[in-house]
Design a protein around this motif. Sequence first.
Motif, PDB file in Angstrom:
ATOM      1  N   GLN A 140       0.831  -1.194   0.000  1.00 35.15           N
ATOM      2  CA  GLN A 140       0.000   0.000   0.000  1.00 35.15           C
ATOM      3  C   GLN A 140       0.872   1.253   0.000  1.00 35.15           C
ATOM      4  O   GLN A 140       1.711   1.423   0.889  1.00 35.15           O
ATOM      5  N   TYR A 141       0.686   2.107  -0.990  1.00 37.98           N
ATOM      6  CA  TYR A 141       1.451   3.344  -1.058  1.00 37.98           C
ATOM      7  C   TYR A 141       0.645   4.384  -1.813  1.00 37.98           C
ATOM      8  O   TYR A 141       0.198   4.140  -2.947  1.00 37.98           O
ATOM      9  N   ASP A 142       0.431   5.516  -1.194  1.00 42.47           N
ATOM     10  CA  ASP A 142      -0.334   6.602  -1.791  1.00 42.47           C
ATOM     11  C   ASP A 142       0.632   7.592  -2.426  1.00 42.47           C
ATOM     12  O   ASP A 142       1.169   8.472  -1.750  1.00 42.47           O
ATOM     13  N   TYR A 143       0.837   7.447  -3.725  1.00 43.50           N
ATOM     14  CA  TYR A 143       1.786   8.316  -4.433  1.00 43.50           C
ATOM     15  C   TYR A 143       1.386   9.786  -4.300  1.00 43.50           C
ATOM     16  O   TYR A 143       2.230  10.637  -3.992  1.00 43.50           O
ATOM     17  N   LYS A 144       0.106  10.084  -4.491  1.00 47.19           N
ATOM     18  CA  LYS A 144      -0.345  11.467  -4.407  1.00 47.19           C
ATOM     19  C   LYS A 144      -0.193  12.012  -2.985  1.00 47.19           C
ATOM     20  O   LYS A 144       0.140  13.181  -2.786  1.00 47.19           O
ATOM     21  N   GLY A 145      -0.433  11.136  -2.009  1.00 45.44           N
ATOM     22  CA  GLY A 145      -0.305  11.580  -0.623  1.00 45.44           C
ATOM     23  C   GLY A 145       1.121  11.829  -0.196  1.00 45.44           C
ATOM     24  O   GLY A 145       1.369  12.469   0.833  1.00 45.44           O
ATOM     25  N   SER A 146       2.072  11.337  -0.997  1.00 41.52           N
ATOM     26  CA  SER A 146       3.483  11.502  -0.645  1.00 41.52           C
ATOM     27  C   SER A 146       4.151  12.652  -1.377  1.00 41.52           C
ATOM     28  O   SER A 146       5.333  12.926  -1.167  1.00 41.52           O
ATOM     29  N   LEU A 147       3.415  13.342  -2.255  1.00 42.51           N
ATOM     30  CA  LEU A 147       4.015  14.418  -3.048  1.00 42.51           C
ATOM     31  C   LEU A 147       4.477  15.573  -2.161  1.00 42.51           C
ATOM     32  O   LEU A 147       3.959  15.796  -1.065  1.00 42.51           O
ATOM     33  N   GLU A 148       5.461  16.326  -2.672  1.00 46.56           N
ATOM     34  CA  GLU A 148       5.971  17.495  -1.959  1.00 46.56           C
ATOM     35  C   GLU A 148       6.160  18.635  -2.951  1.00 46.56           C
ATOM     36  O   GLU A 148       6.296  18.400  -4.164  1.00 46.56           O
ATOM     37  N   PRO A 149       6.167  19.880  -2.484  1.00 45.58           N
ATOM     38  CA  PRO A 149       6.367  21.013  -3.396  1.00 45.58           C
ATOM     39  C   PRO A 149       7.778  20.991  -3.988  1.00 45.58           C
ATOM     40  O   PRO A 149       8.756  20.754  -3.279  1.00 45.58           O
ATOM     41  N   GLY A 150       7.871  21.232  -5.295  1.00 41.69           N
ATOM     42  CA  GLY A 150       9.164  21.300  -5.961  1.00 41.69           C
ATOM     43  C   GLY A 150       9.686  22.719  -6.013  1.00 41.69           C
ATOM     44  O   GLY A 150       9.019  23.669  -5.593  1.00 41.69           O
ATOM     45  N   THR A 151      10.881  22.889  -6.566  1.00 43.28           N
ATOM     46  CA  THR A 151      11.489  24.228  -6.635  1.00 43.28           C
ATOM     47  C   THR A 151      10.752  25.158  -7.588  1.00 43.28           C
ATOM     48  O   THR A 151      10.827  26.373  -7.466  1.00 43.28           O
ATOM     49  N   ASN A 152      10.015  24.559  -8.538  1.00 44.72           N
ATOM     50  CA  ASN A 152       9.274  25.379  -9.502  1.00 44.72           C
ATOM     51  C   ASN A 152       7.831  25.617  -9.074  1.00 44.72           C
ATOM     52  O   ASN A 152       7.021  26.120  -9.847  1.00 44.72           O
ATOM     53  N   GLY A 153       7.494  25.245  -7.840  1.00 42.48           N
ATOM     54  CA  GLY A 153       6.144  25.461  -7.332  1.00 42.48           C
ATOM     55  C   GLY A 153       5.194  24.313  -7.582  1.00 42.48           C
ATOM     56  O   GLY A 153       4.109  24.260  -6.990  1.00 42.48           O
ATOM     57  N   LYS A 154       5.555  23.409  -8.483  1.00 40.54           N
ATOM     58  CA  LYS A 154       4.700  22.259  -8.767  1.00 40.54           C
ATOM     59  C   LYS A 154       4.989  21.123  -7.794  1.00 40.54           C
ATOM     60  O   LYS A 154       6.070  21.037  -7.216  1.00 40.54           O
TER      61      LYS A 154
END
Length: 230
Positions: free
Chosen positions: A135-149
Amino acid sequence: FPVTIPRQYINALVEVFREATRVLRDDGNMYINVGDAYCAINGFERASAKFKRADSVGAKANTRSMKDLRKEGFQEKSLFLIPSRLAIALQKRLGLIIRAEIIWFKPNAQPSVVKDRVSTAHELIYHVVKKKKYQYDYKGSLEPGTNGKMRNRRSVWICSATKYRKKHIAPFPYDLAEIPIRSTTKPGDVVLDVFSGSGTTGIVALALNRSYIGIELNPNSVNEQKERIS
């Protein structure tokens, strides 16, 4: 260490994680944070200054000489490499899959008193699983990047050491517990911490609508975490 040589420490931890693996769901995840230390004649020189109290206890408890440690392949002032040795033992002896080695960087780490090496400002965390599919939530693990995305979370987690201080000498920061709980569990899942300490994992798990089980041998820490969680 509560034992005389690192090999015994690793053996003890493997048995703990053998039981943790037994109760872990096949699609479950484990995150293991373990500290390191330096080999010293009068005990163990901790890799981080915050463990000064533990240093004195460890030095008094240690009855092995450098001769005994050299038989195990250690030289004075050398890192024991405990995290790496544990990860290899979990692979070989328990058949676990090491999915990632994560660096917990502490921007507010305490300065070291030593003058012949860099000051340690990080600890290692291993992401460990039983099966290839988990079980792994890819979207739940996202973080802000240097370009704001938003981007896939990197393997360096910047989490300031907590300013909370009571009896427990090394409580986790809340975000260090929140990242893995959000990315590998769902509301209603059970979060288990086999070294519950001051209860930070439990506080975060309950706040995120997960159930929580904490295991802790130190009665003082048990009372402290009950107070914090309540």
